[in-house]
Each structure stands twice: as structure tokens, then as C-alpha cells.
Scaffold this motif. Structure first.
Motif, mmCIF file in Angstrom:
data_model
loop_
_atom_site.group_PDB
_atom_site.id
_atom_site.type_symbol
_atom_site.label_atom_id
_atom_site.label_comp_id
_atom_site.label_asym_id
_atom_site.label_seq_id
_atom_site.Cartn_x
_atom_site.Cartn_y
_atom_site.Cartn_z
ATOM 1 N N UNK A 160 0.809 -1.211 0.000
ATOM 2 C CA UNK A 160 0.000 0.000 0.000
ATOM 3 C C UNK A 160 0.847 1.269 0.000
ATOM 4 N N UNK A 161 2.130 1.170 0.355
ATOM 5 C CA UNK A 161 2.996 2.353 0.426
ATOM 6 C C UNK A 161 4.420 1.953 0.040
ATOM 7 N N UNK A 162 4.690 1.960 -1.253
ATOM 8 C CA UNK A 162 5.988 1.506 -1.749
ATOM 9 C C UNK A 162 7.108 2.458 -1.336
ATOM 10 N N UNK A 163 6.811 3.732 -1.159
ATOM 11 C CA UNK A 163 7.846 4.681 -0.736
ATOM 12 C C UNK A 163 8.349 4.370 0.668
ATOM 13 N N UNK A 164 7.449 4.017 1.587
ATOM 14 C CA UNK A 164 7.905 3.655 2.929
ATOM 15 C C UNK A 164 8.653 2.327 2.910
ATOM 16 N N UNK A 165 8.237 1.400 2.050
ATOM 17 C CA UNK A 165 8.955 0.127 1.919
ATOM 18 C C UNK A 165 10.370 0.373 1.407
ATOM 19 N N UNK A 166 10.502 1.279 0.441
ATOM 20 C CA UNK A 166 11.810 1.612 -0.117
ATOM 21 C C UNK A 166 12.699 2.254 0.956
ATOM 22 N N UNK A 167 12.145 3.193 1.694
ATOM 23 C CA UNK A 167 12.907 3.854 2.761
ATOM 24 C C UNK A 167 13.378 2.847 3.804
ATOM 25 N N UNK A 168 12.522 1.898 4.142
ATOM 26 C CA UNK A 168 12.887 0.873 5.129
ATOM 27 C C UNK A 168 13.969 -0.057 4.583
ATOM 28 N N UNK A 169 13.874 -0.439 3.313
ATOM 29 C CA UNK A 169 14.905 -1.284 2.704
ATOM 30 C C UNK A 169 16.264 -0.578 2.722
ATOM 31 N N UNK A 170 16.257 0.718 2.413
ATOM 32 C CA UNK A 170 17.500 1.499 2.462
ATOM 33 C C UNK A 170 18.029 1.590 3.889
ATOM 34 N N UNK A 171 17.145 1.866 4.838
ATOM 35 C CA UNK A 171 17.547 1.993 6.238
ATOM 36 C C UNK A 171 18.186 0.712 6.753
ATOM 37 N N UNK A 222 19.779 -1.410 4.954
ATOM 38 C CA UNK A 222 20.996 -1.705 4.214
ATOM 39 C C UNK A 222 20.879 -2.792 3.162
ATOM 40 N N UNK A 223 19.654 -3.105 2.732
ATOM 41 C CA UNK A 223 19.490 -4.123 1.694
ATOM 42 C C UNK A 223 19.933 -3.586 0.345
ATOM 43 N N UNK A 224 20.423 -4.481 -0.488
ATOM 44 C CA UNK A 224 20.880 -4.097 -1.829
ATOM 45 C C UNK A 224 19.676 -3.762 -2.710
ATOM 46 N N UNK A 225 19.683 -2.567 -3.253
ATOM 47 C CA UNK A 225 18.639 -2.144 -4.176
ATOM 48 C C UNK A 225 19.087 -2.518 -5.585
ATOM 49 N N UNK A 232 17.279 -7.009 -3.183
ATOM 50 C CA UNK A 232 17.797 -8.363 -2.976
ATOM 51 C C UNK A 232 17.649 -8.718 -1.495
ATOM 52 N N UNK A 233 16.950 -9.809 -1.226
ATOM 53 C CA UNK A 233 16.819 -10.318 0.136
ATOM 54 C C UNK A 233 18.175 -10.881 0.574
ATOM 55 N N UNK A 234 18.416 -10.979 1.869
ATOM 56 C CA UNK A 234 19.687 -11.538 2.337
ATOM 57 C C UNK A 234 19.982 -12.937 1.804
ATOM 58 N N UNK A 235 18.948 -13.692 1.404
ATOM 59 C CA UNK A 235 19.164 -15.035 0.858
ATOM 60 C C UNK A 235 19.530 -15.022 -0.621
ATOM 61 N N UNK A 236 19.567 -13.821 -1.236
ATOM 62 C CA UNK A 236 19.954 -13.693 -2.632
ATOM 63 C C UNK A 236 18.796 -13.521 -3.600
ATOM 64 N N UNK A 237 17.579 -13.829 -3.165
ATOM 65 C CA UNK A 237 16.414 -13.669 -4.041
ATOM 66 C C UNK A 237 16.095 -12.191 -4.256
ATOM 67 N N UNK A 238 15.695 -11.854 -5.492
ATOM 68 C CA UNK A 238 15.300 -10.489 -5.822
ATOM 69 C C UNK A 238 13.781 -10.411 -5.786
#
Length: 116
Positions: free
Chosen positions: A69-80, A82-85, A102-108
Motif C-alpha cells: 500500500x505504500x511503496x515509498x515507505x517500503x523503499x525507505x525501510x529497505x535502504x535503512x 541496508x538491503x541491496x537495491x 535483494x533479500x539476504x538469501x539472494x532472491x530479488x
């Protein structure tokens, strides 16, 4: 961020060649197609899969699409966290607002918010 749905993205060499299996054998109906991706859904059960030949704008294909429902907050959280964008937050020409991470297990995973 609230997750609405997670859809498996199945890699196929040719969507048209795979169509008869998903429509005919599984009884799924085509929800949409962009040529390189098509979603097939069960109207009764609500289950669906996306067939992907190659992502049109991302350097890597994703294994699943996460509709939020809020991709911008998801993006901010992924950056916070430290996940690979893999692909930064973008509004695509077909209307969706998305990013790939990229999830820590390698899946995108493809995080998507559809326009209202």
C-alpha cells in the motif's frame, strides 16, 4: 507498509508457448500482459502467477512481486536496513511505482504499488 498480496514470478522463455498450460490445464484467466510479463489468475480462488520472460526495465528478474500500500515507505525501510537495491524506486511507463531489492538469501523481490 502493508502487504496486500505476494505473487510468484515464474521465468519462462515464451509466454505464448506457456499460455495453454496456465489457461487450459490450470484454468487461469489472463489478467494482463505487457509482452514480457503476463499475470494469470483464478477468478474463483484468487490465486495467481506471473510469467516473465525478462524484466523490461530491471537489470535482474525477480522471483516474486510484493504488492504493497505504500511503496515509498517500503523503499525507505529497505535502504535503512541496508538491503541491496537492484532497481531504485521508479514510476514505470505502464503506471506502477516499484523498486527491486535483494533479500539476504539472494532472491530479488519486486515491491509494487499500483496507481489508484
Amino acid at each position: 507498509m502493508r502487504v496486500h498480496r505476494i505473487i510468484a514470478n515464474l521465468s519462462v522463455p515464451d509466454i505464448e508457448a506457456a499460455r495453454s498450460f496456465y489457461e487450459g490445464f490450470l484454468g487461469l484467466g489472463e489478467e494482463f500482459s505487457l509482452g514480457w510479463v503476463a499475470r494469470f489468475t483464478s477468478a474463483e480462488a484468487g490465486g495467481c502467477v506471473q510469467l516473465v520472460t525478462a524484466d523490461a526495465t530491471s537489470p535482474e528478474d525477480s522471483v516474486a512481486s510484493v504488492l504493497v500500500d505504500d511503496v515509498e515507505s517500503a523503499y525507505a525501510e529497505a535502504l535503512r536496513l541496508g538491503y541491496e537495491i537492484v532497481r531504485p524506486l521508479t514510476t514505470e511507463e505502464w503506471g506502477v511505482h516499484r523498486f527491486l531489492v535483494r533479500a539476504p538469501d539472494g532472491n530479488v523481490l519486486n515491491f509494487v504499488e499500483h496507481p489508484n
